[in-house]
Motif scaffolding. Structure first.
Motif, PDB file in Angstrom:
ATOM      1  N   ILE A  17       0.912  -1.099  -0.033  1.00 26.27           N
ATOM      2  CA  ILE A  17       0.009   0.170   0.078  1.00 26.27           C
ATOM      3  C   ILE A  17       0.935   1.271   0.001  1.00 26.27           C
ATOM      4  N   GLY A  18       1.984   1.376   0.661  1.00 24.92           N
ATOM      5  CA  GLY A  18       2.723   2.315   0.858  1.00 24.92           C
ATOM      6  C   GLY A  18       3.593   2.592  -0.611  1.00 24.92           C
ATOM      7  N   LEU A  19       3.845   1.460  -1.363  1.00 24.40           N
ATOM      8  CA  LEU A  19       4.255   1.620  -2.435  1.00 24.40           C
ATOM      9  C   LEU A  19       3.511   2.416  -3.529  1.00 24.40           C
ATOM     10  N   ILE A  20       2.173   1.963  -3.534  1.00 21.43           N
ATOM     11  CA  ILE A  20       1.309   2.490  -4.474  1.00 21.43           C
ATOM     12  C   ILE A  20       0.390   3.691  -4.046  1.00 21.43           C
ATOM     13  N   TYR A  21       0.732   4.028  -2.937  1.00 20.48           N
ATOM     14  CA  TYR A  21      -0.151   5.127  -2.312  1.00 20.48           C
ATOM     15  C   TYR A  21       0.228   6.293  -2.969  1.00 20.48           C
ATOM     16  N   PRO A  22       1.456   6.924  -3.472  1.00 21.90           N
ATOM     17  CA  PRO A  22       1.677   7.912  -4.544  1.00 21.90           C
ATOM     18  C   PRO A  22       1.080   7.875  -5.656  1.00 21.90           C
ATOM     19  N   LEU A  23       0.718   6.694  -6.361  1.00 27.07           N
ATOM     20  CA  LEU A  23      -0.194   6.574  -7.454  1.00 27.07           C
ATOM     21  C   LEU A  23      -1.589   6.613  -7.151  1.00 27.07           C
ATOM     22  N   LEU A  24      -2.134   6.294  -5.772  1.00 28.58           N
ATOM     23  CA  LEU A  24      -3.395   6.533  -5.486  1.00 28.58           C
ATOM     24  C   LEU A  24      -3.686   7.800  -5.187  1.00 28.58           C
ATOM     25  N   GLN A  25      -2.918   8.771  -4.628  1.00 30.46           N
ATOM     26  CA  GLN A  25      -2.850   9.920  -4.085  1.00 30.46           C
ATOM     27  C   GLN A  25      -1.819  10.818  -4.461  1.00 30.46           C
ATOM     28  N   PRO A  26      -2.129  11.293  -5.983  1.00 28.95           N
ATOM     29  CA  PRO A  26      -1.176  12.203  -6.629  1.00 28.95           C
ATOM     30  C   PRO A  26      -0.936  13.455  -5.899  1.00 28.95           C
ATOM     31  N   ASP A  27      -1.847  13.980  -5.047  1.00 32.69           N
ATOM     32  CA  ASP A  27      -1.562  15.098  -4.405  1.00 32.69           C
ATOM     33  C   ASP A  27      -0.736  14.952  -3.234  1.00 32.69           C
ATOM     34  N   ALA A  28      -0.604  14.012  -2.834  1.00 31.36           N
ATOM     35  CA  ALA A  28       0.339  13.691  -1.551  1.00 31.36           C
ATOM     36  C   ALA A  28       1.926  14.141  -1.839  1.00 31.36           C
ATOM     37  N   SER A  29       2.432  14.761  -0.832  1.00 32.47           N
ATOM     38  CA  SER A  29       3.714  15.486  -0.896  1.00 32.47           C
ATOM     39  C   SER A  29       4.645  14.568  -0.771  1.00 32.47           C
ATOM     40  N   ALA A  34       7.784  11.326  -6.567  1.00 36.68           N
ATOM     41  CA  ALA A  34       8.253  12.717  -6.759  1.00 36.68           C
ATOM     42  C   ALA A  34       9.568  13.030  -6.922  1.00 36.68           C
ATOM     43  N   GLU A  35      10.197  12.399  -6.146  1.00 36.50           N
ATOM     44  CA  GLU A  35      11.695  12.624  -6.280  1.00 36.50           C
ATOM     45  C   GLU A  35      12.359  12.031  -7.571  1.00 36.50           C
ATOM     46  N   LEU A  36      11.762  10.885  -8.129  1.00 33.75           N
ATOM     47  CA  LEU A  36      12.204  10.560  -9.499  1.00 33.75           C
ATOM     48  C   LEU A  36      11.542  11.483 -10.205  1.00 33.75           C
ATOM     49  N   GLY A 128      19.645  -1.357  10.075  1.00 33.70           N
ATOM     50  CA  GLY A 128      19.481   0.001   9.953  1.00 33.70           C
ATOM     51  C   GLY A 128      18.800   0.514   8.587  1.00 33.70           C
ATOM     52  N   TRP A 129      19.514  -0.166   7.677  1.00 35.42           N
ATOM     53  CA  TRP A 129      19.028   0.174   6.304  1.00 35.42           C
ATOM     54  C   TRP A 129      17.724  -0.504   5.962  1.00 35.42           C
ATOM     55  N   CYS A 130      17.469  -1.602   6.676  1.00 31.46           N
ATOM     56  CA  CYS A 130      15.841  -2.300   6.323  1.00 31.46           C
ATOM     57  C   CYS A 130      14.895  -1.459   6.943  1.00 31.46           C
ATOM     58  N   SER A 131      15.185  -0.707   8.186  1.00 34.46           N
ATOM     59  CA  SER A 131      14.088  -0.033   8.847  1.00 34.46           C
ATOM     60  C   SER A 131      14.034   1.168   8.107  1.00 34.46           C
ATOM     61  N   ALA A 132      14.919   1.869   7.801  1.00 30.62           N
ATOM     62  CA  ALA A 132      15.039   3.334   7.074  1.00 30.62           C
ATOM     63  C   ALA A 132      14.198   3.065   5.869  1.00 30.62           C
ATOM     64  N   GLN A 133      14.510   1.979   4.823  1.00 28.10           N
ATOM     65  CA  GLN A 133      13.800   1.735   3.841  1.00 28.10           C
ATOM     66  C   GLN A 133      12.427   1.603   3.811  1.00 28.10           C
ATOM     67  N   VAL A 134      11.906   1.076   4.874  1.00 27.33           N
ATOM     68  CA  VAL A 134      10.471   1.013   5.138  1.00 27.33           C
ATOM     69  C   VAL A 134       9.906   2.589   5.541  1.00 27.33           C
ATOM     70  N   LEU A 135      10.683   3.124   6.377  1.00 30.45           N
ATOM     71  CA  LEU A 135      10.268   4.473   6.739  1.00 30.45           C
ATOM     72  C   LEU A 135      10.242   5.382   5.521  1.00 30.45           C
ATOM     73  N   SER A 136      11.093   5.190   4.548  1.00 23.09           N
ATOM     74  CA  SER A 136      11.182   5.951   3.357  1.00 23.09           C
ATOM     75  C   SER A 136       9.927   6.238   2.604  1.00 23.09           C
ATOM     76  N   LEU A 137       9.140   5.075   2.740  1.00 22.76           N
ATOM     77  CA  LEU A 137       7.633   4.910   2.110  1.00 22.76           C
ATOM     78  C   LEU A 137       6.903   6.161   2.557  1.00 22.76           C
ATOM     79  N   ILE A 138       7.255   6.763   3.603  1.00 21.74           N
ATOM     80  CA  ILE A 138       6.130   7.743   4.196  1.00 21.74           C
ATOM     81  C   ILE A 138       6.521   9.012   2.972  1.00 21.74           C
ATOM     82  N   PRO A 139       5.143   9.474   2.544  1.00 21.77           N
ATOM     83  CA  PRO A 139       5.280  10.560   1.525  1.00 21.77           C
ATOM     84  C   PRO A 139       5.505  11.919   2.058  1.00 21.77           C
ATOM     85  N   ASN A 140       6.676  12.431   2.652  1.00 18.00           N
ATOM     86  CA  ASN A 140       6.887  13.541   3.189  1.00 18.00           C
ATOM     87  C   ASN A 140       8.180  13.818   3.520  1.00 18.00           C
TER      88      ASN A 140
END
Length: 174
Positions: A17-29, A34-36, A128-140
């Motif tokens: 859900i976190g991976l597709i969220y930006p596709l479902l909510q294009p207005d999310a910052s 957005a970075e790509l 550390g990288w595994c945890s940060a990778q999951v948190l990187s899905l937060i769209p802000n």
């Protein structure tokens, strides 16, 4: 199917859900999409291809680590590392891959003096990288910062893995 595999699949659902969220909510910052966009369509494809190539080389090094460890010390099959390429399952499986590599190295260190100089077996940088990778899905901004932390920890862990592989290879040729 084991209970652990089922748990990993269930935990992968919110990741998906976190991976597709930006596709479902294009207005999310923010978010990776957005970075790509900074790179444009072609640049984005190149960035993704380069990233996947780097992940391939990293995974190959982890496979090599498990191959260099004595079979009695392994807590996972070397080829189990390739689960890193199965989205979104990999976001959860990566934690287990890192833990299994660290446990295998700890077990190997008991009987292999080549690992005597290592005080850590990559658990902190790897998890550390595994945890940060999951948190990187937060769209802000938090997600963007977590993405940078994930890259830093990933490079740190990869460097460690390459040092371990070098030490194990040298011990086999001596």
């Amino acid at each position: 199917m084991t209970a652990m595999t089922l748990l990993k699949i269930i935990l992968s659902i919110p990741i998906g859900i976190g991976l597709i969220y930006p596709l479902l909510q294009p207005d999310a910052s923010g978010g990776i999409l957005a970075e790509l966009q900074i790179f444009g369509p072609v640049g984005s494809l190149v960035a993704i291809a380069v990233f996947l190539l780097l992940v391939f080389f990293y995974a190959r090094d982890l496979v090599k680590t498990l191959q260099l460890v004595a079979p009695a010390s392994r807590t996972a099959r070397p080829n189990s590392v390739w689960w890193m390429f199965v989205l979104p399952y990999n976001f959860i499986e990566d934690f287990f891959i890192i833990a299994n590599v660290a446990k295998s190295l700890e077990a190997e260190a008991v009987s292999n003096p080549a690992l005597g100089g290592f005080r850590s077996f990559g658990r902190m940088s790897g998890l550390g990288w595994c945890s940060a990778q999951v948190l990187s899905l937060i769209p802000n901004l938090l997600g963007s910062i977590a993405g940078l932390v994930a890259i830093f920890c990933w490079v740190w862990h990869w460097r460690f893995i390459r040092q371990v592989n070098r030490a194990l290879l040298l011990s086999q040729t001596s």
